[in-house]
Design a protein around this motif. Structure first.
Motif: not given
Ligand SMILES: Cc1cc2nc3c(=O)[nH]c(=O)nc-3n(C[C@H](O)[C@H](O)[C@H](O)COP(=O)(O)OP(=O)(O)OC[C@H]3O[C@@H](n4cnc5c(N)ncnc54)[C@H](O)[C@@H]3O)c2cc1C
Lengths: 65, 566
Positions: A33-34, A37-38, A40-42, B397, B400-401, B404, B408, B414, B418
């Motif tokens: 899941e992590r 998520a990473r 998708i963001l990238l 979830i 989680v977003f 992460e 990042l 970038f 966010l």
């Protein structure tokens, strides 16, 4: 007008699919899941365009399709 | 009808313990008004309920437009305890127009740097490099009680304002043309009537409730301990925000400096926290020690536990009762939009109301306050809600977003865009308002510079041999800022004769010290801007002529005929 590319656009579709499943192979569901998520963001930042992203979200959300 | 008022509370769970040392609230005595002796209820054009930032701003703004008003407040002092700290440039510009920005900037802490932490690590630093060529800083941190005290001081200099402390509105009949009020004081109840009642009685507006009106939105299922502590420790003047730190796991924490070596600390507590227990010093101290380290000396100045809400009324106007500030629209504090957004609403209303009362505009102009500020309130609520959702993820979830994104952000720039611990308050635009003449209409405008519906930007200038600022030349009346090159005298005379409420200002009379006026406004010969009393651009003209300027002015004043313009 739709901007999201829904025709094949991969340079090597099979290789991508294999890499995607490989990278998850050893992971717990929580870590997967992590990672997702990473990813998708990238990718979302790489695309950037709001309309493309919203169209993709919309199709992705149609779980029954 | 209005039940006894408790101290100003943003939510029912607000609790406060007084231990303040750096500031003692001024006490403004009750004074008897001649109105209390009158046989008949005395009538006033405008009565304002509430001497918070919004009620006081309304009176100051109306006074600038030549309109007298009365403020009634049920208390005898300024804001008590830890509330607003961050005031934005636009708010300061408005305060400067009222004449009280200087003490605020002098006392306030100007800051531009910050750090974001996740767990035990610093994720990134930022520096909001200030843009040059503005009189006022991008934002200052200043305790709300100082902000209000400086407004009270300014009000004392305004003969058009009658501020009555310890006069509490207890009954209102808004059903007839005139609002009928009953006001309670220590010497008994007296009656008043008014054309317009401006209501700024705070988030839990009793007047709103009594009129059966609602402010709708969401309560966030979370609690926050807001503590102000005094410490001399050498922390830099920066905004530090922690997500999920080791000293306070699973929650967020904010540290920010205010005046007098007072630091604001926000601890997210979660929904299950017991507010009664959390406000105890014995409970708060260990939290702060875990954060700052055991050897950092500090004194607790104030602490409250809050839940936050984002909500607004569907219509800010009810007959001749007009709601403003937290009573009309309320936001969670992430992004500092409560008082900032409230003051911007007030400035939007005041010039309109003053002109309606003087017969210079139709009564319907007031409806545009609702139109323009519903839009502003929605934007503020959207921004505050997004920040609150990032800080308090709604489900697993989302968390989680969020986590992460933070991970990042440490390595990839970038992701920093966010990270949302509050977007700082910016003035909204009114480009779609019915009062604004779009540049595309009749192809009258020009593209460069500031678009119609946007707020004017400052620029350093010299005028009549003196250093000054562009914004000091604008506001309180309509201004036609133009470049007179190539405009003949007859046309100028015709423009000047349009209205007493319109002042002509030739940009060639302003020495553009740093070229900012040219850069920000781009006015060439024959071109001009019509600027509203609230310093928003109402229209632009690529070749000034009387008819177009007059049409745009009529439209900005809400005259129906002007509405027919494309
Ligand atoms: C923890 C916290 C942090 C915040 N941080 C920020 C920030 O950084 N920046 C920001 O812009 N905003 C911030 N806010 C929001 C800000 O405090 C409010 O938006 C602001 O105080 C609203 O001003 P107001 O004039 O509408 O109402 P209030 O300040 O609530 O004033 C209402 C007044 O009405 C009076 N009154 C009530 N009933 C009556 C009656 N019947 N008769 C007479 N008088 C009456 C009360 O005594 C009071 O003086 C924060 C709020 C909190 C709680």
């Amino acid at each position: 007008m739709s901007k999201l590319i829904t025709e094949n656009h991969f340079s090597d579709a099979d290789a991508f699919y294999a890499a995607l499943t490989d990278v998850h192979r050893e992971l717990s569901t929580a870590d997967s899941e992590r990672l997702n998520a990473r990813l998708i963001l990238l990718l979302a930042n790489h695309i950037g365009d709001k309309q493309v992203l919203l169209e993709a979200l919309d199709i992705a959300a149609q779980l029954e399709q | 009808m209005v039940s006894p008022c408790t101290i100003r509370a943003d939510c029912p769970q607000t609790v406060a313990e007084k231990m303040q040392k750096t500031y003692s609230n001024p006490i403004y005595p009750y004074r008897k008004s001649a109105d209390q002796e009158a046989q008949q209820p005395v009538h006033h054009p405008v009565i304002i309920i509430g001497a918070g930032p919004c009620g006081m701003a309304a009176a100051l703004d109306l006074a600038k437009q030549g309109q007298a008003s009365i403020i009634l407040d049920d208390n005898n002092t300024v804001s008590v305890g830890s509330r607003a700290i961050c005031f934005s440039k636009r708010t300061l510009e408005i305060m400067d127009r009222y004449g009280c920005a200087q003490p605020m900037v002098e006392k306030g802490v100007t800051w531009q740097k910050g750090k974001v932490f996740f767990k035990q690590e610093k994720v990134y630093e930022f520096d909001l490099l200030p843009e040059s060529g503005h009189k006022l800083p991008a934002f200052i941190n200043l305790q709300q009680y100082y902000f209000e005290e400086y407004m009270v001081n300014q009000i004392a200099k305004e003969p058009l304002i009658d501020l009555r402390w310890m006069h509490k509105l207890v009954e209102l009949d808004s059903s007839s043309e005139d609002n009928q009020l009953k006001v309670e004081t220590e010497e008994g109840v007296y009656a008043l009537s008014c054309d317009y009642l401006l209501v700024a009685d705070g988030a839990n507006s009793k007047i709103r409730t009594e009129l059966g009106l609602e402010s709708k939105g969401q309560v966030f299922q979370d609690r926050f301990l807001i503590a102000d502590v005094v410490m001399k420790a050498d922390f830099p003047t920066e905004r530090w925000f922690w997500f999920d730190p080791e000293f306070h796991p699973n929650q967020s924490v904010l540290l920010h400096k205010q005046a007098d070596d007072v630091w604001r600390i926000d601890f997210q507590l979660g929904w299950d926290a017991d507010p009664e227990e959390e406000k105890q010093e014995a409970k708060i101290r260990p939290r702060i020690e875990a954060m700052l380290g055991k050897d950092v000396e500090f004194e607790l100045e104030w602490a409250s536990v809050y839940t936050f809400q984002c909500r607004k009324m569907d219509d800010f106007i009810h007959n001749r009762v007009i709601f403003m500030g937290d009573a009309a629209h309320q936001v969670s504090p992430f992004g500092a939009r409560g008082a900032n957004g409230g003051v911007q609403s007030v400035e939007n209303l005041s010039w309109k109301l003053a002109r309606v009362l003087k017969g210079q505009a139709p009564a319907t102009l007031i409806e545009s306050y609702n139109e323009e500020r519903q839009h502003g309130a929605a934007e503020n609520i959207l921004n505050s809600t997004r920040a609150t959702d990032f800080i308090t993820p709604k489900n697993d979830i989302s968390r989680v977003f969020r986590d992460e994104t933070l991970r990042l952000a440490k390595h990839y720039p970038f992701a920093r865009s966010l990270v949302n611990s509050g977007r700082l308050s910016m003035p909204c635009d009114y480009q779609h308002s019915s009062l604004i003449t779009k540049s595309s209409a009749l192809n009258t405008g020009f593209d460069a510079g500031i678009a119609p519906g946007f707020v004017c930007l400052d620029a350093p200038i010299r005028i009549n041999g003196k250093d000054s600022w562009l914004l000091e030349q604008l506001g309180n009346r309509f201004v036609l800022l133009y470049n007179g090159e190539g405009i003949d005298n007859d046309e100028l005379k015709a423009l000047a004769a349009i209205s007493d409420d319109l002042v002509l200002l030739d940009s060639r009379e302003l020495e553009d010290k740093e070229g900012m006026l040219a850069e920000r406004y781009c006015i060439s010969g024959g071109q001009g801007y019509l600027i509203r009393p609230d310093q928003y651009v109402a229209a632009k003209f690529k070749q000034l002529n009387r008819e177009q300027v007059n049409n745009a002015l009529q439209r900005a004043l809400g005259y129906q005929s002007a509405q027919e313009n494309p």
